[in-house]
Design a protein around this motif. Structure first.
Motif, mmCIF file in Angstrom:
data_model
loop_
_atom_site.group_PDB
_atom_site.id
_atom_site.type_symbol
_atom_site.label_atom_id
_atom_site.label_comp_id
_atom_site.label_asym_id
_atom_site.label_seq_id
_atom_site.Cartn_x
_atom_site.Cartn_y
_atom_site.Cartn_z
ATOM 1 N N PRO A 249 40.851 36.589 39.813
ATOM 2 C CA PRO A 249 41.562 36.894 38.563
ATOM 3 C C PRO A 249 42.589 35.813 38.252
ATOM 4 O O PRO A 249 43.156 35.188 39.154
ATOM 5 C CB PRO A 249 42.218 38.247 38.853
ATOM 6 N N GLU A 250 42.827 35.622 36.962
ATOM 7 C CA GLU A 250 43.833 34.644 36.552
ATOM 8 C C GLU A 250 45.237 35.145 36.891
ATOM 9 O O GLU A 250 46.127 34.355 37.204
ATOM 10 C CB GLU A 250 43.702 34.384 35.051
ATOM 11 N N GLN A 251 45.409 36.442 36.813
ATOM 12 C CA GLN A 251 46.670 37.071 37.203
ATOM 13 C C GLN A 251 46.348 38.362 37.950
ATOM 14 O O GLN A 251 45.286 38.940 37.789
ATOM 15 C CB GLN A 251 47.540 37.380 35.977
ATOM 16 N N GLY A 252 47.296 38.823 38.750
ATOM 17 C CA GLY A 252 47.095 40.052 39.490
ATOM 18 C C GLY A 252 46.480 39.811 40.853
ATOM 19 O O GLY A 252 46.208 38.673 41.253
ATOM 20 N N GLU A 253 46.260 40.911 41.583
ATOM 21 C CA GLU A 253 45.770 40.797 42.959
ATOM 22 C C GLU A 253 44.864 41.970 43.298
ATOM 23 O O GLU A 253 45.071 43.090 42.846
ATOM 24 C CB GLU A 253 46.953 40.767 43.937
ATOM 25 N N LEU A 254 43.842 41.667 44.096
ATOM 26 C CA LEU A 254 42.974 42.708 44.635
ATOM 27 C C LEU A 254 43.235 42.823 46.128
ATOM 28 O O LEU A 254 43.541 41.832 46.802
ATOM 29 C CB LEU A 254 41.511 42.369 44.406
ATOM 30 N N SER A 255 43.077 44.037 46.649
ATOM 31 C CA SER A 255 43.279 44.259 48.086
ATOM 32 C C SER A 255 42.272 45.278 48.593
ATOM 33 O O SER A 255 41.760 46.114 47.832
ATOM 34 C CB SER A 255 44.707 44.745 48.365
ATOM 35 N N VAL A 256 41.974 45.172 49.876
ATOM 36 C CA VAL A 256 41.073 46.101 50.554
ATOM 37 C C VAL A 256 41.848 46.751 51.692
ATOM 38 O O VAL A 256 42.330 46.058 52.599
ATOM 39 C CB VAL A 256 39.837 45.368 51.118
ATOM 40 N N VAL B 190 44.915 45.006 52.495
ATOM 41 C CA VAL B 190 44.863 43.592 52.864
ATOM 42 C C VAL B 190 44.452 42.764 51.643
ATOM 43 O O VAL B 190 43.422 43.041 51.025
ATOM 44 C CB VAL B 190 43.853 43.354 54.003
ATOM 45 N N PRO B 191 45.233 41.741 51.262
ATOM 46 C CA PRO B 191 44.886 40.917 50.097
ATOM 47 C C PRO B 191 43.532 40.214 50.266
ATOM 48 O O PRO B 191 43.152 39.826 51.375
ATOM 49 C CB PRO B 191 46.029 39.899 50.027
ATOM 50 N N TYR B 192 42.840 40.049 49.164
ATOM 51 C CA TYR B 192 41.537 39.388 49.194
ATOM 52 C C TYR B 192 41.612 37.987 49.793
ATOM 53 O O TYR B 192 40.648 37.512 50.405
ATOM 54 C CB TYR B 192 40.969 39.310 47.773
#
Length: 568
Positions: free
Chosen positions: A386-393, A396-398
């Motif tokens: 993503p251009e902004q923001g964050e994904l996590s599992v 834990v950050p991607y």
């Protein structure tokens, strides 16, 4: 500092340094065995034969036979070693290309024609392999032999050697004039060949579309246009390759004729012996064969050089997978996105999107076509950043996660329901080669496709063609669902399942999943309103934003699954 293709190419021979050194030594020994041959012939004609000494003549014969047999044996050994090392290096290059295919981003694959990439990996590596073989097997030994024979020819008669070497500037001029033309013709041919190969691949994959549209004539016309260009460029390349080889060979033949005339006059005037003349001619003949072979190989080497450039264009591609983490995480099933903004161009497709997926919860992302639903799936799978923001599992950050390990714990069923060439069992087990037959049948049962498979003549061993053209859309979709479920995924993604599955089948599949002991998170991508009744959580995307986020309690899923503990 970026390495050139030749330096990168040589790096694939790092395991072969000792062996290639031994090959060089063998080439030196082989040349050393042949280089004295003209002097031995001179001795035979000037001394052994005139002396009428049978012993001397037999000794010369034995020596010559020994030299030829020794050189033949060394040549065969050298050839075997070269083949072994070049094929190993070619395998390593192809292995590196296979790794690179998975290292570049999904966006790179979507931007590039499959047929062109196929040609780059398959055809270009073959051309490089041929070039390598010619360079090591033909060119290098010829250079060594030429140096040694030249010294012998000078020692026999410097005047004849001077006449011989006058041909060298002509050979060089001819090479410098024709080489760029051959190289350009090779480049044009390879480009057109790649386009033609891609066109054939497209025609084969699109045969049903072509026929349903009645576009056979247009498809043949398109292929004919490629064939006309291919014919022209192939003919030009072949002509220039032949012109190069023929002109170089003709110059060598003229040199031999000139030596015969000058040598004959010199002999007639008593300046050289008959043995000198025959020995000189024997040296030329010894050298001419390898030179002719080398000149004939130059176009193929130029072709390999051009292929090398194309090949390492892919090898050096910087558009790589966006995540490079190494943490191998055991997925529980909780995936979260916060403030996600993403787009393919200047305008973002998704704006400040938040979402959450949880184990045992069926989540639906709804919205009109083109709203960004499938793009959200690509972000979850780590195909894009993503251009902004964050994904996590699981918190834990991607950026920290090893994405292949994560994806092996996610089951994805695309809209198309991809089928590969092989049996139904091989299709379900794709990516999981050690799956037991019982595991494959269980996955088929969960996907409600086992009943259909059991009606086939060969059951799970029934062969399917690429894209599964003998199957209905629903059958392809359910086989794809079985494949996704085989590894007991912690997240199952169904992209537009209602395109091929009726409401009853979808209800049964979801019911089977909810009754599993360790139920996965399920994400359904759909714009169809009837799917809403089967989900626990709903996200609706409108103009790139999540405008509603509802918690639902499905009323139609319960009671529609197969009974608990049911096995096929």
């Amino acid at each position: 500092m970026k390495q050139g293709p030749w330096r990168q190419y040589r790096s694939f021979f790092h395991q072969s340094n000792v062996m290639l050194g031994f090959v060089i030594l063998l080439a030196l020994v082989g040349a050393a065995l042949l280089i004295p041959l003209p002097l031995i012939i001179k001795y035979a004609l000037d001394k052994a034969i005139p002396s009428r000494n049978t012993g001397r003549i037999l000794t010369v014969g034995v020596v010559l036979i020994g030299m030829e047999l020794g050189n033949g044996g060394i040549t065969l050994l050298r050839r075997w070693l070269v083949i072994r090392e070049t094929k190993r290096a070619t395998r390593e290059i192809r292995h590196a290309m296979a790794l690179k295919v998975h290292d570049v981003s999904i966006d790179y694959h979507r931007r590039n024609e499959v047929g062109l990439l196929h040609d780059q990996i398959v055809q270009q590596t073959q051309r490089v392999d041929s070039m390598t073989d010619l360079l090591i097997s033909t060119f290098f030994p010829t250079v060594l032999l030429a140096i040694g024979i030249s010294a012998i020819l000078i020692s026999i008669n410097w005047l004849l050697a001077l006449v011989t070497f006058t041909i060298v500037p002509l050979l060089s001029m001819n090479h410098r004039w024709l080489r760029p033309r051959v190289q350009r013709a090779v480049k044009d041919y390879q480009h057109e060949y790649a386009d033609f190969s891609a066109g054939v691949l497209f025609s084969l994959r699109s045969i049903e579309l072509t026929r349903t549209r009645g576009a056979e004539a247009e498809d043949v016309a398109r292929q004919d246009a490629h064939l006309a260009e291919l014919e022209t460029k192939d003919a030009r390349m072949t002509w220039l390759r032949g012109l190069y080889g023929t002109t170089q060979q003709t110059l060598l033949a003229l040199s031999a004729t000139l030596i015969l005339v000058v040598g004959g006059i010199t002999y007639a005037r008593g300046h050289i012996t008959l043995g000198d003349l025959f020995a000189y001619y024997a040296g030329l003949a010894l050298l001419r064969g390898p030179l002719v072979t080398s000149f004939a190989a130059v176009p193929a080497i130029l072709e390999g050089r051009q292929a090398l450039t194309h090949l390492f264009d892919l090898y050096n591609e910087h558009d790589r997978n966006p995540y490079r983490g190494t943490r191998k995480l055991d997925l529980v099933g909780h995936i979260e996105g916060r403030g996600i903004t993403f787009g393919y161009g200047d305008e973002p497709l998704l704006h400040d999107v938040d979402f959450e997926l949880e184990p045992g919860v069926v989540t639906m992302v709804a919205g009109p076509n083109g709203s960004g639903k499938t793009s959200l799936v690509s972000l979850i799978l780590g195909f894009y950043r993503p251009e902004q923001g964050e994904l996590s599992v699981d918190g834990v950050p991607y950026d920290e996660i090893d994405m292949p390990t994560l994806r092996r714990q996610i089951g994805v069923v695309s809209q198309e329901g991809v089928i590969v060439t092989g049996t139904i069992a091989e299709n379900i087990g794709y990516g999981f080669p050690d799956a037991a037959p019982g595991e494959i049948r269980r996955a088929a049962h969960l996907a409600t496709v086992d009943d259909f498979i059991d009606t086939l003549q060969h059951g799970f061993d029934e062969s399917l063609t690429f894209d599964g053209r003998t199957l209905s859309g629903g059958q392809r979709q359910r086989i794809a669902i079985a494949r996704a479920l085989l590894r007991n995924p912690r997240l199952l993604i169904l992209d537009e399942p209602t395109n091929h599955l009726d409401a009853g089948t979808l209800r049964r599949v979801l019911g089977n999943l909810t009754r599993l002991e360790n139920s996965p998170a399920v994400l359904i991508i759909s714009h169809h309103p009837r799917v809403v009744d089967h989900v626990d959580r709903l996200y609706r995307i409108d103009e790139g934003r999540v405008v509603t986020d509802g918690i639902r309690h499905p009323t139609t899923t319960a009671g529609q699954a197969d009974p608990p503990g049911t096995t096929p």
